[in-house]
Design a protein around this motif. Structure first.
Motif, short mmCIF file in Angstrom:
data_model
loop_
_atom_site.label_atom_id
_atom_site.label_comp_id
_atom_site.label_asym_id
_atom_site.label_seq_id
_atom_site.Cartn_x
_atom_site.Cartn_y
_atom_site.Cartn_z
N ALA A 177 0.77 -1.01 0.33
CA ALA A 177 0.14 0.01 -0.07
C ALA A 177 0.70 0.77 -0.17
CB ALA A 177 -1.00 0.19 1.66
N GLY A 178 2.08 1.63 -0.18
CA GLY A 178 3.13 2.07 -0.14
C GLY A 178 3.29 3.25 1.41
N ALA A 211 -6.90 6.22 18.00
CA ALA A 211 -6.34 6.07 16.84
C ALA A 211 -7.79 6.95 16.00
CB ALA A 211 -7.48 5.15 16.73
N ALA A 212 -6.49 7.87 15.38
CA ALA A 212 -7.39 8.86 14.98
C ALA A 212 -6.49 9.40 13.79
CB ALA A 212 -7.26 11.10 16.33
N PRO A 213 -6.45 10.31 12.69
CA PRO A 213 -8.42 10.58 12.91
C PRO A 213 -8.92 9.68 11.78
CG PRO A 213 -6.70 12.34 11.34
CD PRO A 213 -6.20 11.19 11.14
N ILE A 258 -2.23 8.95 27.29
CA ILE A 258 -3.01 8.91 26.58
C ILE A 258 -1.74 8.80 25.43
CG2 ILE A 258 -4.29 9.93 24.64
CD1 ILE A 258 -5.27 11.10 27.37
N VAL A 259 -1.66 7.75 24.60
CA VAL A 259 -0.37 7.69 23.35
C VAL A 259 -1.58 8.51 22.54
CG1 VAL A 259 0.81 6.01 22.56
CG2 VAL A 259 0.46 5.86 25.04
N LEU A 260 -0.73 9.24 21.28
CA LEU A 260 -1.01 9.86 20.45
C LEU A 260 -0.90 8.34 19.19
CD1 LEU A 260 -1.07 13.82 20.93
CD2 LEU A 260 -2.07 11.47 21.59
N GLY A 261 -1.88 8.04 18.72
CA GLY A 261 -1.99 7.39 17.62
C GLY A 261 -2.17 7.82 16.57
N PHE A 262 -1.50 7.45 15.08
CA PHE A 262 -1.71 8.34 13.69
C PHE A 262 -2.06 7.36 12.65
CE2 PHE A 262 2.78 9.11 14.29
CZ PHE A 262 2.87 9.06 12.96
N LEU A 263 -3.01 8.08 12.06
CA LEU A 263 -2.43 7.55 10.51
C LEU A 263 -2.86 8.54 10.22
CD1 LEU A 263 -5.21 4.66 10.46
CD2 LEU A 263 -2.84 4.11 10.56
N ASP A 264 -1.63 8.84 9.24
CA ASP A 264 -1.87 9.60 7.53
C ASP A 264 -1.64 9.75 6.92
OD1 ASP A 264 -1.06 13.11 6.93
OD2 ASP A 264 0.74 13.31 8.02
N TYR A 265 -2.54 9.64 6.07
CA TYR A 265 -3.22 9.43 5.11
C TYR A 265 -2.33 10.43 3.50
CZ TYR A 265 -6.39 5.94 5.73
OH TYR A 265 -7.64 4.93 6.36
N ARG A 266 -1.70 11.35 4.35
CA ARG A 266 -1.15 12.15 3.48
C ARG A 266 0.66 11.94 2.97
NH1 ARG A 266 2.10 16.45 4.72
NH2 ARG A 266 1.34 16.14 6.93
N ALA A 300 -2.42 19.48 19.11
CA ALA A 300 -1.21 20.24 17.90
C ALA A 300 -0.21 19.29 17.70
CB ALA A 300 -0.20 21.33 19.54
N PHE A 301 -0.78 18.13 18.28
CA PHE A 301 -0.41 16.84 17.50
C PHE A 301 -0.74 16.64 16.34
CE2 PHE A 301 0.25 12.69 16.56
CZ PHE A 301 1.25 12.44 16.70
N TYR A 302 -2.20 17.21 16.19
CA TYR A 302 -3.13 16.33 15.19
C TYR A 302 -3.40 17.43 14.39
CZ TYR A 302 -3.56 12.33 17.73
OH TYR A 302 -3.77 10.40 18.49
N ARG A 303 -3.13 18.57 14.44
CA ARG A 303 -3.21 19.24 13.03
C ARG A 303 -2.53 19.14 12.02
NH1 ARG A 303 -0.74 23.74 16.31
NH2 ARG A 303 -2.84 23.67 17.41
N ASP A 304 -1.54 18.91 11.48
CA ASP A 304 -1.47 18.80 10.50
C ASP A 304 -1.26 17.42 10.10
OD1 ASP A 304 -0.46 21.32 10.21
OD2 ASP A 304 1.97 20.64 11.72
N ILE A 305 -2.15 16.37 10.41
CA ILE A 305 -1.96 15.12 10.45
C ILE A 305 -3.92 14.95 9.64
CG2 ILE A 305 -2.61 12.50 11.07
CD1 ILE A 305 -1.02 13.45 13.46
N SER A 306 -3.46 14.47 8.39
CA SER A 306 -4.97 13.93 7.38
C SER A 306 -5.29 12.27 7.30
CB SER A 306 -4.65 14.01 5.99
OG SER A 306 -3.86 15.67 6.09
N GLY A 307 -6.36 12.30 7.62
CA GLY A 307 -7.24 11.36 7.27
C GLY A 307 -7.48 11.20 6.01
#
Length: 204
Positions: free
Chosen positions: A24-25, A42-44, A143-151, A176-183
């Protein structure tokens, strides 16, 4: 028994998860926290693909996690499969009960990683739900900040936030952490601010 308790299958599925990520790259980023108990956001959350990639990350990082999911997904024939994968059905109509039960689970276990999508749904909502925060704060776990950044096609672990009981201040750090993360579907992303839909469970 869940997949995490089946060593041979768990190893095979980890290799499959690595293959899915590569095809999936996608790449992983960050280090798994060396902590016995925590809530991981788990965000976004904007697509059903989020669950697939979240599972892949759990296997890649060898994370024995419990993933909260909408209870409607647990109807036959998918219910037994999701439970085997470590998912936990959640009735969103009883939010305070979910918070209290989750806190109790943390108090009963020496090790527990609970994955919570703060938006509560892949559809667009105006605010994040506060259940994840009240669970962590009530259980005294980070709280641990997990993420998926599709960008960037990157998923993994961000910072660790220890809730201090000041919801507004702690959410400012999280936002502040999630501001630049895209779903996957940015137009469906919830505003990274809180809604007073869940209150802390009563003591006792």
């Amino acid at each position: 028994m869940t997949i995490h308790e089946t060593i041979v299958i768990r190893t095979l599925v980890r290799w499959l998860a690595l293959l899915v990520f590569k095809c999936a790259g996608w790449t992983s980023e960050g280090r798994k926290p060396d902590l016995p108990r925590y809530v991981i956001i788990a965000a976004p959350h904007t697509s059903n693909w989020d669950f697939i990639f979240t599972l892949c990350l759990a296997f890649i990082y060898r994370l024995n996690a419990v993933i909260m999911m909408k209870d409607a997904w647990f109807r036959w024939p998918l219910g037994p499969l999701f439970r085997w994968l470590g998912a936990l059905p959640i009735d969103r109509s009883g939010a305070n009960q979910v918070v209290a039960q989750s806190i109790a689970k943390f108090h009963q276990r020496d090790r527990l990683v609970l994955v919570v999508p703060p938006s509560g749904t892949r559809k667009r909502v105006l605010h994040w739900k506060t259940g994840f925060y009240h669970i962590a704060n009530g259980a005294g776990v980070p709280i641990v900040l997990g993420f998926l950044d599709y960008r960037r096609k990157v998923g993994g672990f961000g910072p660790v936030v220890q809730p201090r009981g000041d919801l507004d201040a702690d959410m400012a750090v999280i936002r502040a952490f999630y501001r630049d993360i895209s779903g996957k579907y940015p137009l469906k992303e919830s505003q990274q601010c809180i809604a007073p839909s869940v209150s802390p469970p009563a003591a006792g």
